[in-house]
Design a protein around this motif. Structure first.
Motif, PDB file in Angstrom:
ATOM      1  N   LEU A 261       0.823  -1.217   0.000  1.00  0.00           N
ATOM      2  CA  LEU A 261       0.000   0.000   0.000  1.00  0.00           C
ATOM      3  C   LEU A 261       0.857   1.266   0.000  1.00  0.00           C
ATOM      4  CD1 LEU A 261      -2.755  -0.907   2.643  1.00  0.00           C
ATOM      5  CD2 LEU A 261      -3.031  -0.779   0.148  1.00  0.00           C
ATOM      6  N   ASN A 262       2.103   1.134   0.447  1.00  0.00           N
ATOM      7  CA  ASN A 262       2.959   2.320   0.619  1.00  0.00           C
ATOM      8  C   ASN A 262       2.256   3.338   1.512  1.00  0.00           C
ATOM      9  OD1 ASN A 262       5.323   3.803   0.199  1.00  0.00           O
ATOM     10  ND2 ASN A 262       4.409   4.958  -1.482  1.00  0.00           N
ATOM     11  N   TRP A 263       1.657   2.827   2.605  1.00  0.00           N
ATOM     12  CA  TRP A 263       0.832   3.658   3.481  1.00  0.00           C
ATOM     13  C   TRP A 263       1.693   4.517   4.379  1.00  0.00           C
ATOM     14  CZ3 TRP A 263      -3.890   5.181   3.096  1.00  0.00           C
ATOM     15  CH2 TRP A 263      -4.553   5.748   4.188  1.00  0.00           C
ATOM     16  N   ARG A 264       1.383   5.786   4.444  1.00  0.00           N
ATOM     17  CA  ARG A 264       2.099   6.731   5.290  1.00  0.00           C
ATOM     18  C   ARG A 264       1.130   7.357   6.281  1.00  0.00           C
ATOM     19  NH1 ARG A 264       5.493   4.262   3.368  1.00  0.00           N
ATOM     20  NH2 ARG A 264       7.298   4.904   2.120  1.00  0.00           N
ATOM     21  N   GLU A 265       1.430   7.211   7.563  1.00  0.00           N
ATOM     22  CA  GLU A 265       0.573   7.799   8.583  1.00  0.00           C
ATOM     23  C   GLU A 265       0.960   9.259   8.791  1.00  0.00           C
ATOM     24  OE1 GLU A 265       0.629   5.511  12.127  1.00  0.00           O
ATOM     25  OE2 GLU A 265      -0.154   3.703  11.179  1.00  0.00           O
ATOM     26  N   GLY A 266      -0.064  10.091   9.035  1.00  0.00           N
ATOM     27  CA  GLY A 266       0.195  11.501   9.314  1.00  0.00           C
ATOM     28  C   GLY A 266       0.348  11.725  10.801  1.00  0.00           C
ATOM     29  N   GLY A 267       0.195  12.972  11.221  1.00  0.00           N
ATOM     30  CA  GLY A 267       0.226  13.288  12.642  1.00  0.00           C
ATOM     31  C   GLY A 267       1.628  13.425  13.206  1.00  0.00           C
ATOM     32  N   ASN A 268       1.663  13.674  14.514  1.00  0.00           N
ATOM     33  CA  ASN A 268       2.925  13.898  15.192  1.00  0.00           C
ATOM     34  C   ASN A 268       3.613  12.582  15.533  1.00  0.00           C
ATOM     35  OD1 ASN A 268       2.542  16.727  15.249  1.00  0.00           O
ATOM     36  ND2 ASN A 268       1.182  16.516  17.013  1.00  0.00           N
ATOM     37  N   VAL A 269       4.908  12.595  15.525  1.00  0.00           N
ATOM     38  CA  VAL A 269       5.705  11.436  15.924  1.00  0.00           C
ATOM     39  C   VAL A 269       5.931  11.517  17.432  1.00  0.00           C
ATOM     40  CG1 VAL A 269       7.912  10.255  15.661  1.00  0.00           C
ATOM     41  CG2 VAL A 269       6.837  11.351  13.685  1.00  0.00           C
ATOM     42  N   PRO A 270       5.640  10.457  18.186  1.00  0.00           N
ATOM     43  CA  PRO A 270       5.818  10.528  19.640  1.00  0.00           C
ATOM     44  C   PRO A 270       7.285  10.646  20.017  1.00  0.00           C
ATOM     45  CG  PRO A 270       5.336   8.277  18.949  1.00  0.00           C
ATOM     46  CD  PRO A 270       5.129   9.153  17.751  1.00  0.00           C
ATOM     47  N   ALA A 271       7.526  11.237  21.176  1.00  0.00           N
ATOM     48  CA  ALA A 271       8.889  11.369  21.672  1.00  0.00           C
ATOM     49  C   ALA A 271       9.450   9.991  22.001  1.00  0.00           C
ATOM     50  CB  ALA A 271       8.904  12.251  22.911  1.00  0.00           C
ATOM     51  N   SER A 272      10.745   9.822  21.801  1.00  0.00           N
ATOM     52  CA  SER A 272      11.391   8.553  22.145  1.00  0.00           C
ATOM     53  C   SER A 272      12.092   8.704  23.493  1.00  0.00           C
ATOM     54  CB  SER A 272      12.400   8.162  21.062  1.00  0.00           C
ATOM     55  OG  SER A 272      13.376   9.183  20.912  1.00  0.00           O
ATOM     56  N   GLY A 273      12.452   7.606  24.074  1.00  0.00           N
ATOM     57  CA  GLY A 273      13.197   7.643  25.331  1.00  0.00           C
ATOM     58  C   GLY A 273      12.383   8.075  26.532  1.00  0.00           C
ATOM     59  N   TYR A 274      11.060   7.914  26.477  1.00  0.00           N
ATOM     60  CA  TYR A 274      10.212   8.310  27.608  1.00  0.00           C
ATOM     61  C   TYR A 274      10.365   7.301  28.746  1.00  0.00           C
ATOM     62  CZ  TYR A 274       7.290   4.912  25.156  1.00  0.00           C
ATOM     63  OH  TYR A 274       6.833   3.794  24.525  1.00  0.00           O
ATOM     64  N   ALA A 275      10.072   7.768  29.949  1.00  0.00           N
ATOM     65  CA  ALA A 275      10.225   6.929  31.139  1.00  0.00           C
ATOM     66  C   ALA A 275       8.904   6.284  31.525  1.00  0.00           C
ATOM     67  CB  ALA A 275      10.736   7.771  32.309  1.00  0.00           C
ATOM     68  N   ALA A 276       8.980   5.102  32.119  1.00  0.00           N
ATOM     69  CA  ALA A 276       7.791   4.446  32.654  1.00  0.00           C
ATOM     70  C   ALA A 276       7.338   5.174  33.913  1.00  0.00           C
ATOM     71  CB  ALA A 276       8.101   2.989  32.972  1.00  0.00           C
ATOM     72  N   PRO A 277       6.077   5.004  34.323  1.00  0.00           N
ATOM     73  CA  PRO A 277       5.633   5.602  35.592  1.00  0.00           C
ATOM     74  C   PRO A 277       6.504   5.133  36.754  1.00  0.00           C
ATOM     75  CG  PRO A 277       3.755   4.779  34.338  1.00  0.00           C
ATOM     76  CD  PRO A 277       4.975   4.287  33.639  1.00  0.00           C
ATOM     77  N   LEU A 278       6.634   5.979  37.756  1.00  0.00           N
ATOM     78  CA  LEU A 278       7.454   5.650  38.916  1.00  0.00           C
ATOM     79  C   LEU A 278       6.756   4.700  39.871  1.00  0.00           C
ATOM     80  CD1 LEU A 278       8.924   9.190  39.739  1.00  0.00           C
ATOM     81  CD2 LEU A 278       9.895   7.395  38.278  1.00  0.00           C
ATOM     82  N   HIS A 279       5.445   4.565  39.724  1.00  0.00           N
ATOM     83  CA  HIS A 279       4.667   3.756  40.657  1.00  0.00           C
ATOM     84  C   HIS A 279       4.035   2.571  39.932  1.00  0.00           C
ATOM     85  CE1 HIS A 279       5.212   6.931  43.623  1.00  0.00           C
ATOM     86  NE2 HIS A 279       4.909   7.786  42.659  1.00  0.00           N
ATOM     87  N   ASP A 280       3.835   1.491  40.656  1.00  0.00           N
ATOM     88  CA  ASP A 280       3.409   0.208  40.106  1.00  0.00           C
ATOM     89  C   ASP A 280       1.963   0.268  39.605  1.00  0.00           C
ATOM     90  OD1 ASP A 280       2.928  -2.430  39.500  1.00  0.00           O
ATOM     91  OD2 ASP A 280       3.716  -3.221  41.389  1.00  0.00           O
ATOM     92  N   GLU A 281       1.766  -0.130  38.342  1.00  0.00           N
ATOM     93  CA  GLU A 281       0.414  -0.131  37.766  1.00  0.00           C
ATOM     94  C   GLU A 281      -0.514  -1.107  38.496  1.00  0.00           C
ATOM     95  OE1 GLU A 281       1.415  -3.377  34.232  1.00  0.00           O
ATOM     96  OE2 GLU A 281       1.277  -1.248  33.742  1.00  0.00           O
ATOM     97  N   ASP A 282       0.042  -2.122  39.129  1.00  0.00           N
ATOM     98  CA  ASP A 282      -0.786  -3.080  39.866  1.00  0.00           C
ATOM     99  C   ASP A 282      -1.566  -2.392  40.983  1.00  0.00           C
ATOM    100  OD1 ASP A 282      -1.383  -6.035  40.378  1.00  0.00           O
ATOM    101  OD2 ASP A 282      -0.681  -5.376  42.347  1.00  0.00           O
TER     102      ASP A 282
END
Length: 532
Positions: A261-282
């Motif tokens: 398809l040669n499909w190209r998505e538009g929109g913003n590219v998310p930032a890389s190297g982001y950190a996980a939350p400091l607190h447990d999702e559980d």
């Protein structure tokens, strides 16, 4: 510092009670999901396998990229109705050859994959998601068309399925049909209106009328293969673009089509190297109280959902029962509106309207975390302008042009549901926690209002009010509203896109935010920022 500090005491009895209550709800959710996965039941699943065929979720698993997530949508569709849970179709978002696609798959173990009214609603929702977020739309087809006993609820609105396929194609959004079995009557138009069509040899049967109908209508004798077989459509009618040797081959060809398809998505590219939350999702399991009249701090949720637990709060000292601020989820920037005490006052409404306008100015998607009992009522609040302030917030939500994603964590009552971007306000995605409840008002309040009205009517007629009948009425109404406001009931009617485990909130938000970036920017809302 904008990093959230958690004050959640995970050793407290209160936390333990809330956690156990949520785990019990999740066990119920798992049982209901199992019903959807079971399809038409063991007998029909075995019959399907004996024919050498794959189940719908197996087809999807082979279609999407290995080890990539598949976000299933509306798995509880038709819950609490006369139709099977899941509504005989699987829908969701998956990655195929690196491209995010909307995928639908008929479940032929449920009445041959025939469509009932909830199948229709679920299918229309999938097409809407594909259109609004500009995502290629892949149909895995094996359906006998409409479930004839319910045709009165399907035939007329069902034409939108075909209209949507043409609209997607007209917008340049690819539509792909992989036909594994029957696609008969109206169902024949799914491949007929798709951009790319793959049919499985000796399996696919695509015709407007089968041999019995042709015999009745014209007197002509025919067989499935000559009337609508895959080889005929590949060689004679030209409806099939690709003739697959078997199901696995059809899925390989489907992946190849997406790759080309040669499909190209538009929109913003998310930032890389982001950190996980400091607190447990559980720990999200122990935050929401069983009694939704008891407030909880949504910052505790955010601390376990947003990147690095970093939340830059906006107007923290003004309108404190609504928390607003900036964060990111899986590298995607978001603005957050989250209910704290549940009640929306005038200040909260004005704060929300300004914040929504700011998000529109910066083109930042908005995430609504609902736990609201609605806008405040009472003489003082009416005199201070709660109607116009609530209307201001609702106006801002309705005319906002950035993507909205809503998570219903707890209560969602009254016009608070509207102001916090409920289903009627067309969020791109809306998911609920098992603790969610939504209605025009709480069960006790609604029953109480009916009691007051009935008592006043009896007094006006000069009659003695029947207290015993009143008590019975209140109990019946409370039970009804309690049932009809529950998360499973609402999800069964597609008022959300699914009930999710709170621990999956960050993942679900990340998948949704990735999906909404495929659409081009809708343009700025028709107003500038102003203070109210």
């Amino acid at each position: 510092m904008t990093v959230l500090v958690s004050r959640l005491d995970t050793s407290s009895g209160e936390y333990g009670t809330r956690r156990e209550a949520m785990l019990a709800k999740l066990a119920e959710l798992e049982a209901e999901h199992a019903k959807a996965v079971a399809g038409g039941g063991q007998k029909y699943v075995e019959r399907h396998r004996e024919r050498g065929k794959l189940l719908p979720r197996e087809r999807i698993e082979l279609l999407v990229d290995p080890d990539s997530p598949f976000l299933e949508l509306s798995p509880l569709a038709a819950w609490g109705t006369e139709y099977p849970v899941g509504a005989s179709v699987v829908t969701g978002i998956g990655v195929i050859e690196g491209v995010e696609c909307v995928v639908t798959a008929s479940d032929p173990t449920v009445r041959g994959g025939a469509s009932n009214p909830w199948t229709l609603r679920k299918t229309l929702r999938a097409a809407d998601i594909a259109l609004r977020n500009r995502m290629p739309y892949v149909n895995l087809v094996e359906s006998g068309g409409a479930d004839l006993p319910s045709q009165k609820d399907i035939f007329i609105p069902g034409g939108q399925v075909f209209r949507d396929l043409t609209r997607l194609s007209a917008e340049g959004i690819p539509t792909i049909a992989l036909v594994f079995g029957n696609a008969t009557a109206g169902g024949a138009y799914v491949p007929g209106l798709s951009d790319h069509v793959v049919m499985v040899r000796e399996r696919a049967k695509v015709f407007l009328g089968g041999p019995p109908l042709v015999k009745m209508a014209t007197g002509e004798e025919s067989d499935d293969e000559s009337l609508g077989g895959a080889e005929m459509h590949a060689r004679a009618s030209g409806l099939a673009d690709h003739l697959a040797a078997d199901e696995y081959d059809a899925l390989r060809i489907g992946r190849r089509i997406v790759r080309r398809l040669n499909w190209r998505e538009g929109g913003n590219v998310p930032a890389s190297g982001y950190a996980a939350p400091l607190h447990d999702e559980d720990e999200l399991l122990g935050i929401v109280p069983e009694d939704l009249k008891v407030p909880f701090d949504p910052r505790e949720v955010l601390a376990r959902v947003v990147d690095g637990s970093d939340f830059d709060e906006f107007k923290p000292l003004y309108g404190p029962s609504l928390v607003t601020g900036w964060a990111s989820v899986h590298g995607h920037p978001v603005g957050v509106l989250a209910n704290a005490s549940g009640v929306l006052f005038g200040a909260e409404s004005q704060k929300a309207a300004q914040f929504i306008q700011l998000a529109n100015q910066s083109r930042t998607p908005l995430v609504f975390l609902q736990n609201t009992t609605g806008y405040m009522v009472g003489r003082d609040y009416e005199q201070s302008g709660i109607i116009k302030h609530g209307a201001l917030m609702i106006n801002a939500v309705a005319n906002s042009t950035v993507p909205h994603i809503t998570i219903v964590m707890g209560a969602s009552y009254g016009a608070g549901n509207y102001g916090m971007c409920g289903r009627a306000y067309d969020p791109r995605f809306l998911f609920s926690w098992p603790s969610a409840k939504s209605a025009v008002m709480g069960p006790a309040q609604l029953a109480g209002v009916m009691s007051i009205v009935g008592r006043a009517a009896a007094q006006a007629r000069g009659q003695v009010y029947d207290e015993e009948a009143d008590a019975a009425m209140r109990a019946a109404v409370e039970a009804q509203i309690e049932s009809e406001s529950a998360a499973f009931f609402l999800s069964g009617r597609l008022y959300d896109d699914g009930v999710i485990d709170p621990r999956d909130t960050r993942t679900v938000l990340g998948l949704c935010l990735s999906a909404v970036t495929g659409a081009p920017d809708a343009g700025r809302a028709g107003y500038g920022v102003f203070r109210m």
